[in-house]
Scaffold this motif. Structure first.
Motif, PDB file in Angstrom:
ATOM      1  N   ASP A 152       0.860  -1.182   0.000  1.00  0.00           N
ATOM      2  CA  ASP A 152       0.000   0.000   0.000  1.00  0.00           C
ATOM      3  C   ASP A 152       0.896   1.232   0.000  1.00  0.00           C
ATOM      4  O   ASP A 152       2.063   1.150   0.337  1.00  0.00           O
ATOM      5  N   SER A 153       0.328   2.349  -0.390  1.00  0.00           N
ATOM      6  CA  SER A 153       1.131   3.572  -0.422  1.00  0.00           C
ATOM      7  C   SER A 153       0.588   4.642   0.517  1.00  0.00           C
ATOM      8  O   SER A 153       1.069   5.775   0.500  1.00  0.00           O
ATOM      9  N   VAL A 154      -0.366   4.302   1.362  1.00  0.00           N
ATOM     10  CA  VAL A 154      -0.983   5.311   2.230  1.00  0.00           C
ATOM     11  C   VAL A 154      -0.032   5.852   3.286  1.00  0.00           C
ATOM     12  O   VAL A 154      -0.243   6.939   3.799  1.00  0.00           O
ATOM     13  N   SER A 155       1.015   5.108   3.623  1.00  0.00           N
ATOM     14  CA  SER A 155       1.951   5.569   4.644  1.00  0.00           C
ATOM     15  C   SER A 155       3.141   6.308   4.055  1.00  0.00           C
ATOM     16  O   SER A 155       3.986   6.800   4.795  1.00  0.00           O
ATOM     17  N   ASP A 156       3.236   6.358   2.731  1.00  0.00           N
ATOM     18  CA  ASP A 156       4.290   7.108   2.060  1.00  0.00           C
ATOM     19  C   ASP A 156       5.670   6.720   2.593  1.00  0.00           C
ATOM     20  O   ASP A 156       6.392   7.540   3.154  1.00  0.00           O
ATOM     21  N   LEU A 157       6.007   5.458   2.416  1.00  0.00           N
ATOM     22  CA  LEU A 157       7.268   4.936   2.943  1.00  0.00           C
ATOM     23  C   LEU A 157       8.414   5.004   1.930  1.00  0.00           C
ATOM     24  O   LEU A 157       9.411   4.323   2.084  1.00  0.00           O
ATOM     25  N   GLY A 158       8.276   5.837   0.916  1.00  0.00           N
ATOM     26  CA  GLY A 158       9.292   5.931  -0.120  1.00  0.00           C
ATOM     27  C   GLY A 158      10.583   6.601   0.309  1.00  0.00           C
ATOM     28  O   GLY A 158      11.622   6.403  -0.315  1.00  0.00           O
ATOM     29  N   ALA A 159      10.558   7.380   1.374  1.00  0.00           N
ATOM     30  CA  ALA A 159      11.769   8.062   1.830  1.00  0.00           C
ATOM     31  C   ALA A 159      12.769   7.058   2.391  1.00  0.00           C
ATOM     32  O   ALA A 159      12.385   6.098   3.067  1.00  0.00           O
ATOM     33  N   ALA A 160      14.032   7.270   2.133  1.00  0.00           N
ATOM     34  CA  ALA A 160      15.086   6.377   2.637  1.00  0.00           C
ATOM     35  C   ALA A 160      15.006   6.275   4.159  1.00  0.00           C
ATOM     36  O   ALA A 160      14.906   7.292   4.851  1.00  0.00           O
ATOM     37  N   GLY A 161      15.016   5.058   4.671  1.00  0.00           N
ATOM     38  CA  GLY A 161      15.008   4.828   6.108  1.00  0.00           C
ATOM     39  C   GLY A 161      13.638   4.872   6.748  1.00  0.00           C
ATOM     40  O   GLY A 161      13.492   4.620   7.936  1.00  0.00           O
TER      41      GLY A 161
ATOM     42  N   ASP B  58      -4.665  10.474   8.972  1.00  0.00           N
ATOM     43  CA  ASP B  58      -3.768  10.587   7.830  1.00  0.00           C
ATOM     44  C   ASP B  58      -2.648   9.585   8.072  1.00  0.00           C
ATOM     45  O   ASP B  58      -1.776   9.814   8.922  1.00  0.00           O
ATOM     46  N   HIS B  59      -2.661   8.484   7.355  1.00  0.00           N
ATOM     47  CA  HIS B  59      -1.717   7.396   7.612  1.00  0.00           C
ATOM     48  C   HIS B  59      -0.285   7.695   7.186  1.00  0.00           C
ATOM     49  O   HIS B  59       0.606   6.887   7.408  1.00  0.00           O
ATOM     50  N   SER B  60      -0.067   8.861   6.583  1.00  0.00           N
ATOM     51  CA  SER B  60       1.303   9.233   6.233  1.00  0.00           C
ATOM     52  C   SER B  60       1.961  10.101   7.308  1.00  0.00           C
ATOM     53  O   SER B  60       3.149  10.399   7.216  1.00  0.00           O
ATOM     54  N   ARG B  61       1.207  10.467   8.342  1.00  0.00           N
ATOM     55  CA  ARG B  61       1.795  11.270   9.435  1.00  0.00           C
ATOM     56  C   ARG B  61       2.881  10.477  10.151  1.00  0.00           C
ATOM     57  O   ARG B  61       2.715   9.283  10.395  1.00  0.00           O
ATOM     58  N   ARG B  62       3.927  11.128  10.522  1.00  0.00           N
ATOM     59  CA  ARG B  62       5.060  10.497  11.203  1.00  0.00           C
ATOM     60  C   ARG B  62       4.882  10.600  12.712  1.00  0.00           C
ATOM     61  O   ARG B  62       4.301  11.543  13.218  1.00  0.00           O
ATOM     62  N   ASP B  63       5.402   9.596  13.415  1.00  0.00           N
ATOM     63  CA  ASP B  63       5.512   9.611  14.879  1.00  0.00           C
ATOM     64  C   ASP B  63       4.160   9.833  15.567  1.00  0.00           C
ATOM     65  O   ASP B  63       4.053  10.618  16.496  1.00  0.00           O
ATOM     66  N   GLU B  64       3.140   9.113  15.098  1.00  0.00           N
ATOM     67  CA  GLU B  64       1.807   9.181  15.701  1.00  0.00           C
ATOM     68  C   GLU B  64       1.196   7.774  15.716  1.00  0.00           C
ATOM     69  O   GLU B  64       1.120   7.118  14.672  1.00  0.00           O
ATOM     70  N   VAL B  65       0.758   7.320  16.877  1.00  0.00           N
ATOM     71  CA  VAL B  65       0.073   6.031  16.973  1.00  0.00           C
ATOM     72  C   VAL B  65      -1.332   6.224  16.415  1.00  0.00           C
ATOM     73  O   VAL B  65      -2.044   7.149  16.817  1.00  0.00           O
ATOM     74  N   MET B  66      -1.715   5.358  15.488  1.00  0.00           N
ATOM     75  CA  MET B  66      -3.028   5.469  14.842  1.00  0.00           C
ATOM     76  C   MET B  66      -3.519   4.088  14.424  1.00  0.00           C
ATOM     77  O   MET B  66      -2.747   3.131  14.393  1.00  0.00           O
ATOM     78  N   PRO B  67      -4.805   3.968  14.114  1.00  0.00           N
ATOM     79  CA  PRO B  67      -5.312   2.690  13.625  1.00  0.00           C
ATOM     80  C   PRO B  67      -4.587   2.292  12.329  1.00  0.00           C
ATOM     81  O   PRO B  67      -4.254   3.150  11.503  1.00  0.00           O
ATOM     82  N   HIS B  68      -4.368   1.010  12.151  1.00  0.00           N
ATOM     83  CA  HIS B  68      -3.708   0.515  10.942  1.00  0.00           C
ATOM     84  C   HIS B  68      -4.627   0.742   9.738  1.00  0.00           C
ATOM     85  O   HIS B  68      -5.834   0.545   9.828  1.00  0.00           O
ATOM     86  N   PRO B  69      -4.071   1.137   8.582  1.00  0.00           N
ATOM     87  CA  PRO B  69      -4.925   1.437   7.437  1.00  0.00           C
ATOM     88  C   PRO B  69      -5.713   0.239   6.891  1.00  0.00           C
ATOM     89  O   PRO B  69      -6.770   0.418   6.290  1.00  0.00           O
ATOM     90  N   HIS B  70      -5.211  -0.969   7.098  1.00  0.00           N
ATOM     91  CA  HIS B  70      -5.886  -2.150   6.569  1.00  0.00           C
ATOM     92  C   HIS B  70      -6.337  -3.132   7.647  1.00  0.00           C
ATOM     93  O   HIS B  70      -7.272  -3.899   7.425  1.00  0.00           O
ATOM     94  N   TYR B  71      -5.674  -3.145   8.797  1.00  0.00           N
ATOM     95  CA  TYR B  71      -5.960  -4.147   9.821  1.00  0.00           C
ATOM     96  C   TYR B  71      -6.508  -3.582  11.128  1.00  0.00           C
ATOM     97  O   TYR B  71      -6.561  -4.280  12.128  1.00  0.00           O
TER      98      TYR B  71
END
Length: 143
Positions: free
Chosen positions: A45-54, A89-102
Motif C-alpha cells: 500500500d502507499s498510504v503511509s508514504d514509505l518511499g523516503a530512505a530509512g 492521515d496514515h502518512s503522518r510520522r511519529d503518531e500512533v493510529m489505527p492501521h490502514p488495513h488491519y
C-alpha cells in the motif's frame, strides 16, 4: 526497532521477507502468533508514504480492550482503495493510529516512531507480546 523487539522479547521470532520483518511469538516448531511487523516500503500500500530512505511503519496487534479504549469501535468501512476509514492521515510520522488495513482486527501503526511515541510504542509492543503469549498458552491448555 527490529533490534529492540528481538533483544527485548525472549520468545520473539523475526522473519524477514522483501525487506519487511514479521515478529511472532512461539518456540521454533510451534505455531507462531504474529504480534508486530516492520514494513519498509510501499509494496502492499502507499498510504503511509514509505518511499523516503530509512522510513518504515511499525504495526502492532492489540487486545480489543486496548484498541477500543484508544480509538473507539473498530472501523468497518473502506474507501475505494480498500483503506479503512479511520479519520487518520496514515502518512503522518511519529503518531500512533489505527492501521490502514488491519484496524478492524485491532492493529495500530506508527510511521517512523521517534521521541513523541517511543515510550508508548514500547508499552504497546509489550502488551502485544504478552497477549500473543497468553493466546499461545491458552491454545496449549486446550490441547
Amino acid at each position: 526497532m527490529t533490534r529492540y523487539i528481538s533483544e527485548t522479547f525472549d520468545q520473539a521470532r523475526g522473519v524477514e521477507s522483501s525487506g519487511d520483518t514479521f515478529f511472532t511469538y512461539g518456540p521454533p516448531g510451534d505455531q507462531w502468533l504474529l504480534f508486530a511487523t516492520v514494513v519498509t516500503g510501499d509494496t502492499y500500500d502507499s498510504v503511509s508514504d514509505l518511499g523516503a530512505a530509512g522510513s518504515y511503519r511499525l504495526n502492532i496487534g492489540l487486545t480489543k480492550a486496548t484498541y477500543t479504549s484508544r480509538f473507539g469501535p473498530r472501523p468497518t468501512r473502506r474507501d475505494e482503495h480498500g483503506v479503512l476509514e479511520t479519520g487518520f492521515d496514515h502518512s503522518r510520522r511519529d503518531e500512533v493510529m489505527p492501521h490502514p488495513h488491519y484496524a478492524s482486527q485491532h492493529w495500530v501503526c506508527v510511521v517512523d516512531p521517534a521521541t513523541k511515541t517511543l515510550g508508548d510504542v514500547r508499552a504497546l509492543l509489550d502488551e502485544a507480546y504478552r497477549f500473543a503469549a497468553r493466546k499461545h498458552a491458552n491454545r496449549h491448555r486446550r490441547g
